[in-house]
Design a protein around this motif. Structure first.
Motif, PDB file in Angstrom:
ATOM      1  N   GLN A  60     -13.297  -4.997  -1.587  1.00  0.00           N
ATOM      2  CA  GLN A  60     -13.334  -3.716  -2.281  1.00  0.00           C
ATOM      3  C   GLN A  60     -13.165  -2.563  -1.286  1.00  0.00           C
ATOM      4  O   GLN A  60     -12.468  -1.580  -1.551  1.00  0.00           O
ATOM      5  CB  GLN A  60     -14.663  -3.568  -3.025  1.00  0.00           C
ATOM      6  N   GLY A  61     -13.792  -2.709  -0.124  1.00  0.00           N
ATOM      7  CA  GLY A  61     -13.648  -1.684   0.915  1.00  0.00           C
ATOM      8  C   GLY A  61     -12.226  -1.578   1.419  1.00  0.00           C
ATOM      9  O   GLY A  61     -11.712  -0.463   1.632  1.00  0.00           O
ATOM     10  N   TYR A  62     -11.548  -2.728   1.635  1.00  0.00           N
ATOM     11  CA  TYR A  62     -10.149  -2.705   2.065  1.00  0.00           C
ATOM     12  C   TYR A  62      -9.298  -1.909   1.064  1.00  0.00           C
ATOM     13  O   TYR A  62      -8.465  -1.088   1.440  1.00  0.00           O
ATOM     14  CB  TYR A  62      -9.568  -4.116   2.172  1.00  0.00           C
ATOM     15  N   SER A  63      -9.510  -2.211  -0.222  1.00  0.00           N
ATOM     16  CA  SER A  63      -8.721  -1.589  -1.277  1.00  0.00           C
ATOM     17  C   SER A  63      -8.956  -0.083  -1.339  1.00  0.00           C
ATOM     18  O   SER A  63      -8.003   0.706  -1.429  1.00  0.00           O
ATOM     19  CB  SER A  63      -9.053  -2.235  -2.622  1.00  0.00           C
ATOM     20  N   GLU A  64     -10.224   0.323  -1.278  1.00  0.00           N
ATOM     21  CA  GLU A  64     -10.535   1.756  -1.336  1.00  0.00           C
ATOM     22  C   GLU A  64      -9.974   2.478  -0.111  1.00  0.00           C
ATOM     23  O   GLU A  64      -9.451   3.597  -0.219  1.00  0.00           O
ATOM     24  CB  GLU A  64     -12.044   1.955  -1.422  1.00  0.00           C
ATOM     25  N   GLY A  65     -10.088   1.833   1.052  1.00  0.00           N
ATOM     26  CA  GLY A  65      -9.562   2.454   2.264  1.00  0.00           C
ATOM     27  C   GLY A  65      -8.060   2.612   2.212  1.00  0.00           C
ATOM     28  O   GLY A  65      -7.519   3.669   2.570  1.00  0.00           O
ATOM     29  N   ASP A  83       3.936   2.063 -10.407  1.00  0.00           N
ATOM     30  CA  ASP A  83       3.981   0.621 -10.665  1.00  0.00           C
ATOM     31  C   ASP A  83       4.017  -0.137  -9.342  1.00  0.00           C
ATOM     32  O   ASP A  83       4.790   0.205  -8.445  1.00  0.00           O
ATOM     33  CB  ASP A  83       5.228   0.269 -11.489  1.00  0.00           C
ATOM     34  N   GLY A  84       3.212  -1.149  -9.232  1.00  0.00           N
ATOM     35  CA  GLY A  84       3.190  -1.990  -8.046  1.00  0.00           C
ATOM     36  C   GLY A  84       2.136  -1.609  -7.030  1.00  0.00           C
ATOM     37  O   GLY A  84       1.827  -2.406  -6.129  1.00  0.00           O
ATOM     38  N   VAL A  85       1.550  -0.422  -7.143  1.00  0.00           N
ATOM     39  CA  VAL A  85       0.558   0.007  -6.153  1.00  0.00           C
ATOM     40  C   VAL A  85      -0.723  -0.800  -6.254  1.00  0.00           C
ATOM     41  O   VAL A  85      -1.332  -1.166  -5.240  1.00  0.00           O
ATOM     42  CB  VAL A  85       0.263   1.519  -6.295  1.00  0.00           C
ATOM     43  N   GLN A  86      -1.156  -1.106  -7.466  1.00  0.00           N
ATOM     44  CA  GLN A  86      -2.394  -1.873  -7.615  1.00  0.00           C
ATOM     45  C   GLN A  86      -2.271  -3.260  -6.976  1.00  0.00           C
ATOM     46  O   GLN A  86      -3.236  -3.778  -6.410  1.00  0.00           O
ATOM     47  CB  GLN A  86      -2.768  -1.994  -9.101  1.00  0.00           C
ATOM     48  N   ASP A  91      -4.004  -6.617  -2.165  1.00  0.00           N
ATOM     49  CA  ASP A  91      -3.674  -7.379  -0.962  1.00  0.00           C
ATOM     50  C   ASP A  91      -3.798  -6.492   0.282  1.00  0.00           C
ATOM     51  O   ASP A  91      -3.087  -6.665   1.259  1.00  0.00           O
ATOM     52  CB  ASP A  91      -2.248  -7.928  -1.087  1.00  0.00           C
ATOM     53  N   ALA A  92      -4.740  -5.555   0.234  1.00  0.00           N
ATOM     54  CA  ALA A  92      -4.872  -4.564   1.314  1.00  0.00           C
ATOM     55  C   ALA A  92      -5.154  -5.209   2.662  1.00  0.00           C
ATOM     56  O   ALA A  92      -4.735  -4.694   3.703  1.00  0.00           O
ATOM     57  CB  ALA A  92      -5.986  -3.577   0.969  1.00  0.00           C
ATOM     58  N   GLU A  93      -5.835  -6.338   2.674  1.00  0.00           N
ATOM     59  CA  GLU A  93      -6.193  -6.982   3.939  1.00  0.00           C
ATOM     60  C   GLU A  93      -4.964  -7.349   4.754  1.00  0.00           C
ATOM     61  O   GLU A  93      -5.015  -7.378   5.994  1.00  0.00           O
ATOM     62  CB  GLU A  93      -7.045  -8.223   3.676  1.00  0.00           C
TER      63      GLU A  93
END
Length: 396
Positions: A60-65, A83-86, A91-93
């Motif tokens: 969750q922290g990766y995503s928020e950052g 579109d596609g950002v979520q 996969d922010a990591e």
């Protein structure tokens, strides 16, 4: 190193290469030098609160950052609705370079993260989002606040209630990656200047700004109205000059955020690069000082081309003994900088200050400011040391 030692090729080819270089340097010498924009070095670093250190809390922290970095780098909050950002945030990591969980004294946890600049830029391009580079205009903000019937000028070392306004605007600017400067504290008691800011009379404010580094000038007045804070402003001496704009919010922090958000999106509309221009290979400008001959030019270019991350390197401008090379590279920019750190011929140099520029340099900077502000990556500055130190085989 003599020119004949640069490459083991035949004398006719050496003569041809020398002629090409001489012609290139003569042509480039008449081109203006790149403008000195303010480099925002922490665009891709962020700190967010996290509920714990388990995998779910970290994800969750990766995503928020990453969401905050996306807004900062694209220049617009609308990027989060594309579109596609979520899917990218989920996969922010994969875009993370490093992170550290910081434990506060009161038991709360915060996570400090650094994302890869190249990876983030290419991720934004993949969803057709704009990308706003690290070289950004510096806004000198003259802010007059009316609070409890008293007007105050917000300065860089404000005291009392004005200090809270200084912190609110500075925090908002850091969050959006927007360079904002406040006037020096020695003008805090200038009532005439305060009155002119409130009346949006730019003449005396412009004069008071002489000698203060800036790319744009903003006159801001903040007052309480109907339970809301209202901020109105005009820009002076820039292409954004025009009628007054305004925003409102219920809190000091809210109105500062609203002002900075509008400024950031205004600049990004002008300077952000369209997705199709990002390209698969990132490019960076490397400014080398002390390049005094064709041999220096050839050796420096060859040295860069031999670094593993470098794909191509070529001159984009020459001014005196200063050579600017446009370098296309693979991987992340930090990897290229690590290779350069291992070669003693490239000596890191400080970014030049606009305050110390001569009149001619200021004119050249103004002429090419658009190019500087549209560059995606920070400009790197080095001194070229022609002769390698003892024990360094890089130049042999």
């Amino acid at each position: 190193m003599p020119v004949s030692d640069i490459n083991p090729v035949s004398k006719p080819l050496q003569a041809f290469w020398l002629a090409v270089c001489c012609t290139l340097m003569l042509v480039l010498a008449v081109l203006p030098a790149p403008a000195t924009a303010v480099t925002v070095s922490d665009l891709y670093s962020v700190e967010v609160p996290v509920s714990g250190t388990n995998s779910s809390a970290l994800a969750q922290g990766y995503s928020e950052g990453l969401a905050r970095v996306f807004v900062r780098v694209s220049g617009t909050r609308d990027v989060l609705d594309l579109d596609g950002v979520q899917a990218l945030l989920a996969d922010a990591e994969s875009l993370l370079l490093s992170y550290q969980v910081l434990r506060g004294s009161n038991g709360d946890n915060r996570m400090s993260m650094a994302f890869g600049a190249v990876g983030v830029n290419q991720a934004l391009a993949s969803v057709d989002a704009p990308v706003w580079g690290a070289n950004r205009p510096l806004t000198l903000a003259w802010i007059a606040v009316e609070e409890n019937g008293v007007r105050r000028l917000v300065t860089e070392d404000s005291q009392g209630q004005a200090a809270a306004w200084s912190e609110a605007f500075s925090r908002a600017a850091r969050e959006r990656g927007l360079p904002v400067a406040l006037p020096p504290s020695d003008v805090a008691g200038n009532r005439e200047l305060l009155s002119d800011i409130w009346g949006q009379f730019a003449g005396s404010v412009r004069n008071a700004s002489d000698g203060i580094e800036r790319d744009a000038l903003a006159l801001v007045r903040v007052s309480r109205s109907g339970g809301q804070w209202r901020a109105g402003w005009i820009f002076e001496g820039d292409a954004f000059s025009g009628s007054e704009s305004s925003v409102s919010a219920g809190t000091r922090e809210g109105v500062a955020d609203a002002v900075i958000n509008r400024w950031a999106e205004m600049y990004a509309d002008r300077y952000a690069v369209a997705a199709g221009e990002v390209g698969e290979l990132p490019q960076v400008d490397i400014v080398l000082r002390g390049v005094g001959s064709v041999a220096d030019y050839g050796n420096a270019t060859q040295a860069l081309e031999e670094f593993t991350p470098v794909v191509t390197a070529g001159a984009s401008s020459v001014t005196g003994d200063q050579l600017t090379l446009r370098v296309a590279f693979s991987g992340e920019l930090d990897q290229l900088k690590e290779y350069m750190a291992l070669d003693a011929r490239f000596v890191p140099a400080e970014e030049p200050s606009q305050k110390s520029s001569t009149t001619g340099e200021e004119e050249e900077a103004a002429a090419s400011s658009e190019q500087a502000f549209e560059s995606l990556y920070q400009v790197l500055y080095y001194h070229w040391r022609p002769e390698p130190v003892i024990g360094n085989n890089a130049g042999e």
